[in-house]
Design a protein around this motif. Structure first.
Motif, PDB file in Angstrom:
ATOM      1  N   TYR A 143     -11.991  -4.428   8.997  1.00 24.85           N
ATOM      2  CA  TYR A 143     -12.820  -4.206  10.191  1.00 24.85           C
ATOM      3  C   TYR A 143     -14.307  -4.205   9.831  1.00 24.85           C
ATOM      4  CZ  TYR A 143     -14.995  -1.880  14.141  1.00 24.85           C
ATOM      5  OH  TYR A 143     -15.828  -1.567  15.184  1.00 24.85           O
ATOM      6  N   VAL A 144     -14.649  -3.478   8.767  1.00 22.86           N
ATOM      7  CA  VAL A 144     -16.053  -3.408   8.346  1.00 22.86           C
ATOM      8  C   VAL A 144     -16.526  -4.777   7.863  1.00 22.86           C
ATOM      9  CG1 VAL A 144     -17.624  -2.382   6.637  1.00 22.86           C
ATOM     10  CG2 VAL A 144     -15.998  -0.934   7.861  1.00 22.86           C
ATOM     11  N   GLN A 179     -10.775   4.719  15.616  1.00 21.69           N
ATOM     12  CA  GLN A 179      -9.425   4.875  16.177  1.00 21.69           C
ATOM     13  C   GLN A 179      -8.331   4.899  15.110  1.00 21.69           C
ATOM     14  OE1 GLN A 179      -8.777   5.152  19.540  1.00 21.69           O
ATOM     15  NE2 GLN A 179     -10.988   5.193  19.868  1.00 21.69           N
ATOM     16  N   ILE A 180      -8.722   4.920  13.835  1.00 24.97           N
ATOM     17  CA  ILE A 180      -7.739   4.667  12.771  1.00 24.97           C
ATOM     18  C   ILE A 180      -6.546   5.626  12.803  1.00 24.97           C
ATOM     19  CG2 ILE A 180      -8.889   6.003  10.910  1.00 24.97           C
ATOM     20  CD1 ILE A 180      -7.328   2.523  10.492  1.00 24.97           C
ATOM     21  N   ILE A 182      -3.375   2.468   3.400  1.00 28.32           N
ATOM     22  CA  ILE A 182      -3.187   1.416   4.418  1.00 28.32           C
ATOM     23  C   ILE A 182      -4.261   1.553   5.506  1.00 28.32           C
ATOM     24  CG2 ILE A 182      -1.436   2.639   5.847  1.00 28.32           C
ATOM     25  CD1 ILE A 182      -1.567  -1.134   5.092  1.00 28.32           C
ATOM     26  N   LYS A 183      -4.646   2.785   5.809  1.00 25.65           N
ATOM     27  CA  LYS A 183      -5.747   2.981   6.769  1.00 25.65           C
ATOM     28  C   LYS A 183      -7.042   2.407   6.203  1.00 25.65           C
ATOM     29  CE  LYS A 183      -4.054   7.088   9.206  1.00 25.65           C
ATOM     30  NZ  LYS A 183      -4.196   8.538   9.382  1.00 25.65           N
ATOM     31  N   ASP A 184      -7.283   2.660   4.918  1.00 22.79           N
ATOM     32  CA  ASP A 184      -8.486   2.112   4.284  1.00 22.79           C
ATOM     33  C   ASP A 184      -8.452   0.582   4.256  1.00 22.79           C
ATOM     34  OD1 ASP A 184      -9.614   4.565   3.959  1.00 22.79           O
ATOM     35  OD2 ASP A 184      -9.209   4.740   1.808  1.00 22.79           O
ATOM     36  N   TYR A 209       0.859  -1.192   0.000  1.00 28.00           N
ATOM     37  CA  TYR A 209       0.000   0.000   0.000  1.00 28.00           C
ATOM     38  C   TYR A 209       0.894   1.240   0.000  1.00 28.00           C
ATOM     39  CZ  TYR A 209      -3.735  -3.243   0.491  1.00 28.00           C
ATOM     40  OH  TYR A 209      -4.605  -4.274   0.218  1.00 28.00           O
ATOM     41  N   PRO A 210       0.660   2.161  -0.962  1.00 27.43           N
ATOM     42  CA  PRO A 210       1.640   3.207  -1.238  1.00 27.43           C
ATOM     43  C   PRO A 210       1.664   4.371  -0.257  1.00 27.43           C
ATOM     44  CG  PRO A 210      -0.206   3.395  -2.750  1.00 27.43           C
ATOM     45  CD  PRO A 210      -0.436   2.156  -1.947  1.00 27.43           C
ATOM     46  N   ASN A 211       0.607   4.540   0.546  1.00 23.29           N
ATOM     47  CA  ASN A 211       0.608   5.687   1.464  1.00 23.29           C
ATOM     48  C   ASN A 211      -0.280   5.412   2.678  1.00 23.29           C
ATOM     49  OD1 ASN A 211      -2.080   6.126   0.530  1.00 23.29           O
ATOM     50  ND2 ASN A 211      -1.218   7.159  -1.253  1.00 23.29           N
ATOM     51  N   LEU A 212      -0.251   6.354   3.611  1.00 25.27           N
ATOM     52  CA  LEU A 212      -0.974   6.201   4.868  1.00 25.27           C
ATOM     53  C   LEU A 212      -2.481   6.069   4.643  1.00 25.27           C
ATOM     54  CD1 LEU A 212      -0.086   6.011   7.760  1.00 25.27           C
ATOM     55  CD2 LEU A 212      -0.165   8.514   7.937  1.00 25.27           C
ATOM     56  N   SER A 213      -2.970   6.826   3.669  1.00 24.38           N
ATOM     57  CA  SER A 213      -4.408   6.822   3.434  1.00 24.38           C
ATOM     58  C   SER A 213      -4.893   5.445   2.947  1.00 24.38           C
ATOM     59  CB  SER A 213      -4.732   7.963   2.458  1.00 24.38           C
ATOM     60  OG  SER A 213      -5.784   7.639   1.633  1.00 24.38           O
TER      61      SER A 213
END
Ligand code: ATP
Ligand code: ATP
Ligand code: MG
Ligand code: MG
Ligand code: MG
Ligand code: MG
Ligand code: MG
Length: 237
Positions: A151-152, A229-230, A143-145, A137-141
């Motif tokens: 989780y979902v 909490q992401i 990897i958070k997704d 995953y190339p960036n923080l956004s």
């Protein structure tokens, strides 16, 4: 050491190095665990012993590589290990990461089995084994997704499975009838059916079932609202 004339065959080997500066997820998933869970009489829809065994195995993997891991997240028969974007573990070789994580996890699952299933021996014809993949995953956004996606997914699957099984257990529906009743229902409809038909408030279900399990890089296991909490979870990473 002297090289034999056969040595040249090494040239046929290829090694994929994962992109630098990307978060690496190693996701493992139990092979045919629908069948495996039936064979060992897992409680439906959630066998607590089995989930705790998954968590204990994941915890040992995380602790072994704690300097390279951000966190791990698990549900059902799967676990995702999220590695730091600057990790140089196994020189970021895809084969090494994938195979060593999944075999270490499986070794722990087998070694810890009797602690969580005392009195039930693993049968060599029904051994647990897992598949594994690495994704960058190339960036923080993104990897958070990724983590929010798992989780979902836990929530959607658990709500469905909880109502599906309670309609069978509490209301005596057949699996076909239960499936039909839930066909086309929204999340709110499912919670309503669970409450009125089975007398169960979904909110009272254990957090481990509803929220999955998160292992921090210190090896602590918790069951929290990952979406809420992401940002906190990735602080400093
Ligand atoms: P595949 O080999 O394609 O992954 P699978 O049978 O493992 O096939 P999954 O989609 O991975 O299919 O689903 C895992 C299944 O394992 C669940 O649907 C459930 O039946 C069972 N399972 C896993 N963990 C538990 C648990 N803790 N309690 C009860 N059942 C479980
Ligand atoms: P790596 O993680 O890089 O593979 P390694 O220590 O496993 O490191 P290998 O080149 O794979 O290195 O060598 C395996 C080593 O394990 C051998 O050098 C030997 O010391 C030991 N070993 C493996 N099998 C046996 C055995 N049957 N009896 C005694 N020693 C063994
Ligand atoms: Mg699968
Ligand atoms: Mg599976
Ligand atoms: Mg699965
Ligand atoms: Mg070697
Ligand atoms: Mg070796």
């Amino acid at each position: 050491m002297a090289k034999s004339r056969f040595e040249y065959v090494r040239q046929f080997e290829s090694h994929e190095t994962l992109l630098p500066e990307t978060y690496i997820v190693v996701r493992i998933d139990g092979k045919k665990f629908h069948e495996f869970s039936k064979h060992y009489n897992f409680e439906k829809p959630n066998d607590e012993r089995a989930l705790k065994l998954m968590n204990a195995s994941a915890k040992n993997v995380v602790l072994k590589y704690k300097n390279d891991v951000v966190l791990a997240f698990g549900e059902s028969d799967e676990y995702s290990f999220i590695l730091k974007k600057d990790t140089s573990l196994f020189k970021r070789r895809r084969d090494k990461l994938s195979s060593l994580f999944v075999s270490l996890f499986t070794a722990n699952y087998v070694a810890l089995w009797s602690k969580f299933f005392p009195g039930t021996a693993l049968d060599y014809k029904h051994l647990p084994f897992f598949d594994s993949r690495c994704v960058c995953y190339p960036n923080l956004s993104t990897i958070k997704d990724y983590l929010c996606w798992r989780y979902v997914d836990t929530h959607i699957n658990n709500l469905y499975n909880t109502v599906f099984w309670q309609l069978i257990i509490k209301c005596g529906l057949t699996p076909q009838e239960s499936e039909q009743k839930l066909c086309g229902t929204l999340s709110s409809d499912k919670q309503e059916i669970l409450f009125t038909d089975c007398g169960i408030n979904y909110n009272d279900e254990p957090n481990m079932f509803k929220k999955g399990s998160l292992v921090t890089n210190k090896g602590e296991v918790c069951h929290i609202d990952v979406v809420k909490q992401i940002d906190v979870l990735f602080e400093g990473f």
